[in-house]
Design a protein around this motif. Structure first.
Motif, PDB file in Angstrom:
ATOM      1  N   TYR A   1      -0.659  -9.964  -0.593  1.00 29.53           N
ATOM      2  CA  TYR A   1      -0.959 -11.341  -0.200  1.00 29.53           C
ATOM      3  C   TYR A   1      -1.983 -11.256   0.924  1.00 29.53           C
ATOM      4  CZ  TYR A   1       2.387 -10.453   3.604  1.00 29.53           C
ATOM      5  OH  TYR A   1       3.058  -9.925   4.681  1.00 29.53           O
TER       6      TYR A   1
ATOM      7  N   TYR B   1       8.136  -4.151   6.527  1.00 34.89           N
ATOM      8  CA  TYR B   1       7.611  -3.143   5.620  1.00 34.89           C
ATOM      9  C   TYR B   1       7.358  -1.862   6.411  1.00 34.89           C
ATOM     10  CZ  TYR B   1       4.233  -1.093   2.338  1.00 34.89           C
ATOM     11  OH  TYR B   1       3.553  -0.269   1.487  1.00 34.89           O
TER      12      TYR B   1
ATOM     13  N   TYR C   1       2.557 -10.758  -4.383  1.00 35.31           N
ATOM     14  CA  TYR C   1       3.908 -10.708  -3.815  1.00 35.31           C
ATOM     15  C   TYR C   1       4.241 -12.065  -3.204  1.00 35.31           C
ATOM     16  CZ  TYR C   1       7.827  -9.177  -0.887  1.00 35.31           C
ATOM     17  OH  TYR C   1       9.061  -9.042  -0.296  1.00 35.31           O
ATOM     18  N   LYS C   2       5.260 -12.728  -3.738  1.00 35.58           N
ATOM     19  CA  LYS C   2       5.604 -14.079  -3.283  1.00 35.58           C
ATOM     20  C   LYS C   2       7.001 -14.154  -2.684  1.00 35.58           C
ATOM     21  CE  LYS C   2       2.667 -16.346  -6.732  1.00 35.58           C
ATOM     22  NZ  LYS C   2       2.604 -17.346  -7.838  1.00 35.58           N
ATOM     23  N   ASP C   3       7.605 -13.009  -2.377  1.00 36.26           N
ATOM     24  CA  ASP C   3       9.002 -13.010  -1.944  1.00 36.26           C
ATOM     25  C   ASP C   3       9.179 -12.944  -0.437  1.00 36.26           C
ATOM     26  OD1 ASP C   3       9.881 -13.167  -4.525  1.00 36.26           O
ATOM     27  OD2 ASP C   3      10.044 -11.002  -4.784  1.00 36.26           O
ATOM     28  N   LEU C   4       8.198 -13.466   0.323  1.00 34.78           N
ATOM     29  CA  LEU C   4       8.348 -13.469   1.768  1.00 34.78           C
ATOM     30  C   LEU C   4       9.533 -14.312   2.210  1.00 34.78           C
ATOM     31  CD1 LEU C   4       4.736 -13.689   3.240  1.00 34.78           C
ATOM     32  CD2 LEU C   4       6.228 -11.714   3.050  1.00 34.78           C
ATOM     33  N   GLY C   5       9.914 -15.256   1.366  1.00 34.43           N
ATOM     34  CA  GLY C   5      11.053 -16.098   1.708  1.00 34.43           C
ATOM     35  C   GLY C   5      12.345 -15.333   1.863  1.00 34.43           C
ATOM     36  N   LYS C   6      12.403 -14.110   1.325  1.00 36.47           N
ATOM     37  CA  LYS C   6      13.606 -13.280   1.465  1.00 36.47           C
ATOM     38  C   LYS C   6      13.781 -12.774   2.889  1.00 36.47           C
ATOM     39  CE  LYS C   6      13.693 -11.643  -3.330  1.00 36.47           C
ATOM     40  NZ  LYS C   6      13.641 -10.453  -4.210  1.00 36.47           N
ATOM     41  N   ASP C   7      12.683 -12.783   3.659  1.00 35.34           N
ATOM     42  CA  ASP C   7      12.749 -12.317   5.036  1.00 35.34           C
ATOM     43  C   ASP C   7      12.185 -13.390   5.953  1.00 35.34           C
ATOM     44  OD1 ASP C   7      11.424 -10.856   7.514  1.00 35.34           O
ATOM     45  OD2 ASP C   7      13.093  -9.620   6.785  1.00 35.34           O
TER      46      ASP C   7
ATOM     47  N   PHE D   1      -1.161 -16.729  -1.639  1.00 34.37           N
ATOM     48  CA  PHE D   1      -0.390 -16.051  -2.682  1.00 34.37           C
ATOM     49  C   PHE D   1      -1.127 -16.154  -4.023  1.00 34.37           C
ATOM     50  CE2 PHE D   1       3.393 -17.217   0.054  1.00 34.37           C
ATOM     51  CZ  PHE D   1       3.631 -15.921   0.486  1.00 34.37           C
TER      52      PHE D   1
ATOM     53  N   MET E   1       8.202 -14.562   6.745  1.00 29.79           N
ATOM     54  CA  MET E   1       7.792 -15.851   6.207  1.00 29.79           C
ATOM     55  C   MET E   1       7.342 -16.780   7.333  1.00 29.79           C
ATOM     56  SD  MET E   1       7.327 -17.292   3.353  1.00 29.79           S
ATOM     57  CE  MET E   1       6.719 -18.902   2.888  1.00 29.79           C
TER      58      MET E   1
END
Length: 456
Positions: free
Chosen positions: A363, A328, A390-396, A412, A400
Motif C-alpha cells: 500500500y 511488521y 494489502y487491505k488488512d490494516l484494520g486488523k491492527d 489501497f 490503521m
C-alpha cells in the motif's frame, strides 16, 4: 520422385535451422545509468556473434558512432546479457540509438530509442526542473508453470503502460522488483530465469527504453521471504542483480548492492537492506550489534551525506524506515539501536534536505517523524506496482490509525509515484503524485525545500 522429395526435405530442414539460428533481441533494450559523457544500455540477445550499437546526437552536430561487442562462440547459442557502455558523449545532448545483431537492424516501429545526457552544472547555476518515477512490488504471473503463481497476485498490470507513457527522467525501483518463488531462490539458474521473465514480459516492453532505470532490492528479489545475511546463495543473487540492472556501482569490496547517483540538485543514496541484515525474528531487538544496514554501509551513508551539497538527499531503502507504529518486523523500527544511531546523526549534523523512499508494504502512504529543530523527517512508501494490494490494516489499530501518517495519503490500489523537483519564483519545490493503474491521480502534495531541513 524420391530425389525430389529428399531435396525438398533437406531445403526445408535448412530453412528451419536458419530460423532457429537467427540472432534475436530477447527483450527491449533497457536504459541504465546516463551521465554527462557516458550511458549504459542493457541488452539480452540470443544467437548473435556480433552486437553493434549505433548512436547519433540529435540536437547537436555530430556523426554516428558505433560500439561493437563480439561474443565467444560458446555463448552464441545461449541467451547473453550485455551492458553496452557508450563513451565520449556530449553533455546535455539528445541521442538516438539503433541495435544491430550480426549486421541486422532490430526494428522498433512503435517507439524511438532515445536518451539525453546530463547537463554540466557549476556553483551559482540554478537547478533545472526534473522528475522521476518510483514504485515497488512488481509481481508477474508465470505463464509456463501456473503452480508457481500466488492467488490474487499479478492480476493488474496496468501501471506499466502508464509508467512508460508518463514523462520522467528516470525510474527508481524500490525492491521486490521480481518475486522469487521457492523454485527460483534455490538455485542461481532459477533466480536468473525469474529476472529474464520480468525483462521479457510484453507489458513492460515500452517501459525499459523509455527512461533510465536504477534499482535496489528487498527480500523477494534477494532470496526467500524475510531473508537476511544468512541466505546461502546471496553472492549468486548479487551477481544476478548486477547482471540485470544498470546502476553505476554495486556496494564496496564486492559486498552489497548499495550505490549513489546524482541528478541536478538531488543526491540518491540507494541502500541494501538485506545483504548485511540480521534476522528480523530475533526476540531481543535492542542489541546494539543488531544490524539492518550494517556497519560498512552505515559508515558509507554517513560520509556521503556529510559530503553532499545537494538540496535534496533521498535515502532509498526497501523496508520502511521511519514508521514507529509498524507491526511488521521487517521495518527498521525493529532494529532500534542502528535506526536511532542514524537518526541521531541526522539531528546532530543537521543534514538538510533528507527524505526517505521505501516500498514493500503493498500500500502507499506518506509519514512524518517529528525531530529536534522544529521539522519532521518524511518518508514516502510507494507500493505495489502489480503485486496484491494489502487491505488488512484494520486488523491492527496502531497501523490503521497511525498518527505519523499524513492525512489523505493512504492508497489501497496498484500504483506508482511521480516526484518532481521544480522552481517557481526562485523557490524550489518537491511535488509528489500518486498515480493508479488506470492513470488516475490518487493524491498530490507539494513541499518547499525548507520543509526538509532542521533549523540551523
Amino acid at each position: 520422385m524420391y530425389k525430389f522429395a529428399l531435396k525438398a526435405l533437406i531445403i526445408n530442414f535448412l530453412l528451419q535451422l536458419s530460423v532457429l539460428a537467427a540472432p534475436e533481441l530477447l527483450s527491449s533494450p533497457m536504459l541504465g545509468y546516463v551521465e554527462h559523457r557516458e550511458a549504459m544500455i542493457w541488452l539480452q540477445t540470443k544467437g548473435a556473434k556480433n552486437l553493434t550499437v549505433k548512436f547519433t546526437p540529435k540536437n547537436l552536430a555530430g556523426e554516428t558512432k558505433n560500439l561493437e561487442l563480439k561474443f565467444p562462440e560458446t555463448d552464441q547459442a545461449q541467451a547473453k546479457t550485455s551492458k553496452a557502455i557508450l563513451e565520449n558523449l556530449k553533455p546535455n545532448t539528445l541521442y538516438s540509438y539503433e541495435i544491430y545483431l550480426d549486421g541486422l537492424q532490430q526494428k522498433h516501429p512503435e517507439q524511438a530509442w532515445l536518451f539525453k545526457t546530463k547537463r554540466s552544472t557549476y556553483p551559482g547555476l540554478a537547478p533545472a526542473d526534473f522528475s522521476f518515477l518510483t514504485g515497488s512490488c512488481a509481481y508477474l504471473k508465470d505463464d509456463e508453470d501456473l503452480t508457481l503463481n500466488a492467488p490474487g497476485y499479478g492480476e493488474n498490470l496496468g501501471v506499466y503502460g502508464q509508467m512508460a507513457s508518463t514523462p520522467a527522467d528516470f525510474m527508481l525501483w524500490l525492491g521486490d522488483n521480481v518475486y522469487f518463488r521457492s523454485a527460483d531462490y534455490s538455485s542461481a539458474s532459477g533466480m536468473d530465469r525469474r529476472y529474464a521473465k520480468l525483462r521479457q514480459h510484453p507489458d513492460l516492453a515500452k517501459l525499459w527504453p523509455s527512461k533510465s532505470h536504477y534499482a535496489i532490492w528487498d527480500d523477494h528479489d534477494y532470496g526467500p521471504n524475510d531473508s537476511n545475511s544468512s541466505f546461502e546463495l546471496k553472492e549468486r543473487s548479487r551477481n544476478i542483480f548486477v547482471k540485470y540492472w544498470g546502476n553505476p556501482s554495486y556496494g564496496e569490496g564486492g559486498k552489497g548492492i548499495y550505490t549513489k547517483f546524482s541528478f541536478e540538485d538531488a543526491d540518491f543514496f540507494l541502500l541494501d537492506d538485506r545483504y548485511f541484515r540480521d534476522a528480523s525474528q530475533a526476540k531481543k531487538i535492542d542489541s546494539p550489534d543488531r544490524q539492518f544496514l550494517g556497519k560498512q554501509q552505515l559508515a558509507w551513508l554517513k560520509n556521503g551525506l556529510l559530503g553532499s551539497n545537494a538540496s535534496f538527499k533521498f535515502i532509498v531503502v526497501g523496508s520502511t524506515f521511519l514508521n514507529d507504529f509498524s507491526t511488521y518486523k521487517e521495518a527498521a523500527a525493529f532494529y532500534p539501536e542502528e535506526r536511532k544511531d542514524l537518526l541521531a546523526f541526522l539531528d546532530a549534523e543537521k543534514i538538510p534536505g533528507v527524505m526517505f523512499l521505501s516500498g514493500d508494504r503493498h500500500y502507499t502512504e506518506m509519514i512524518e517523524l517529528k525531530r529536534p529543530g522544529n521539522y519532521a523527517l518524511k518518508e514516502l512508501v510507494c507500493s505495489p506496482l502489480s503485486s496484491m494490494v494489502y487491505k488488512d490494516l484494520g486488523k491492527d489499530e496502531n497501523e490503521m490509525n497511525n498518527p505519523l501518517r499524513i492525512a489523505g495519503t493512504l492508497v489501497f490500489e496498484n500504483n506508482f509515484c511521480k516526484l518532481s523537483l521544480v522552481t517557481e519564483s526562485n523557490q524550489r519545490f518537491l511535488e509528489i503524485k500518486v498515480i493508479g493503474s488506470n492513470g488516475a491521480e490518487q493524491w498530490s502534495k507539494r513541499f518547499k525545500k525548507e520543509d526538509f531541513s532542521a533549523n540551523k
